[in-house]
Design an enzyme around this catalytic site. Structure first.
Site, PDB file in Angstrom:
ATOM      1  N   GLU A 175      34.655  46.081  43.193  1.00  0.00           N
ATOM      2  CA  GLU A 175      35.790  46.270  42.290  1.00  0.00           C
ATOM      3  C   GLU A 175      35.543  47.391  41.295  1.00  0.00           C
ATOM      4  OE1 GLU A 175      37.101  41.604  41.801  1.00  0.00           O
ATOM      5  OE2 GLU A 175      35.857  42.476  40.227  1.00  0.00           O
ATOM      6  N   CYS A 197      38.826  36.440  35.034  1.00  0.00           N
ATOM      7  CA  CYS A 197      38.540  37.566  35.916  1.00  0.00           C
ATOM      8  C   CYS A 197      39.459  37.459  37.122  1.00  0.00           C
ATOM      9  CB  CYS A 197      37.106  37.541  36.416  1.00  0.00           C
ATOM     10  SG  CYS A 197      35.936  36.694  35.339  1.00  0.00           S
TER      11      CYS A 197
END
EC number: 5.3.3.2
Length: 227
Positions: A148, A86
């Site tokens: 995000e 990630c």
């Protein structure tokens, strides 16, 4: 932007806070660039600062998912179990390329090498499959957090691993049943998992996993799933 003392944090991780992330609006349109540090401060997140990110789910030929446990040196969500990789595309020409999410896929290739030591030639961008996007927000602690729009990327391949201990504490390949056990342990407080991985695991992951040979039916580059 607020001033935060980082003297007590890992020096290698602090250096990464200077990287320039891609600022976006809620429809994933680029509106600027800001440091990784400023993108991850809750004070800025509460004002609406939003950046582009990605989450890689890498499966081997036995259809087992590669998980990592984030190192204790990480500034956000240290020691948490999460999906394969990630991170964030950077605000540079190669990773800003939006056609077919090529910039994000290039960033994923870069971070798979940096975190897990996977050779670049083993995960070329054309073998990284972009499914869809999710928009989420989560606090790590009183200072740091995430906000995000996360590109979901799938890879199916056997790869060579040589993890960086400053990034990764441990890693393992899991079956669906083993992941369900891990999620139970997290629910019981025995281990910690990242909030984005929990969200994806509870909503989409097992459906996608059941259809690894038919992922095209889940490709949706128009919708942003608001979580």
């Amino acid at each position: 932007m607020p001033e935060i003392n980082t003297d007590h944090l890992d020096k290698q991780q602090v250096q990464l806070l200077a990287e320039m992330c891609i600022l976006i609006d809620e429809n994933d349109n680029k509106i600027g660039a800001e440091t990784k540090k400023n993108c991850h401060l809750n004070e800025n997140i509460e004002k609406g600062l939003l950046h582009r990110a990605f989450s890689v789910f890498l499966f081997n030929t036995e259809n087992k998912l590669l998980l990592q446990q984030r190192s204790d040196a990480k500034i956000t969500f240290p020691g948490c179990f999460t999906n394969t990789c990630c991170s964030h595309p950077l605000s540079n020409p190669g990773e800003l390329e939006e056609n077919d999410a090529l910039g994000v896929r290039r960033a994923a290739q870069r971070r798979l090498k940096a975190e897990l030591g996977i050779p670049l030639e083993e995960v070329p961008p054309e073998e990284i499959n972009y499914l869809t996007r999710i928009h989420y927000k989560a606090q790590s602690d009183g200072i740091w957090g995430e906000h995000e729009i996360d590109y979901i990327l799938f890879v199916r391949k056997n790869v060579t691993l040589n993890p960086d201990p400053n990034e990764i504490k441990s890693f393992c390949y899991v079956s669906k049943e083993e992941l369900k056990e891990l999620l139970k342990k997290a629910a019981n407080g025995e281990i910690k998992i990242t909030p984005w991985f929990q969200i994806i695991a509870e909503t989409f992951l097992f459906k996608w996993w059941d259809n690894l040979n038919h992922l095209n039916q889940f490709v949706d580059h128009e919708k942003i799933h608001r979580m």
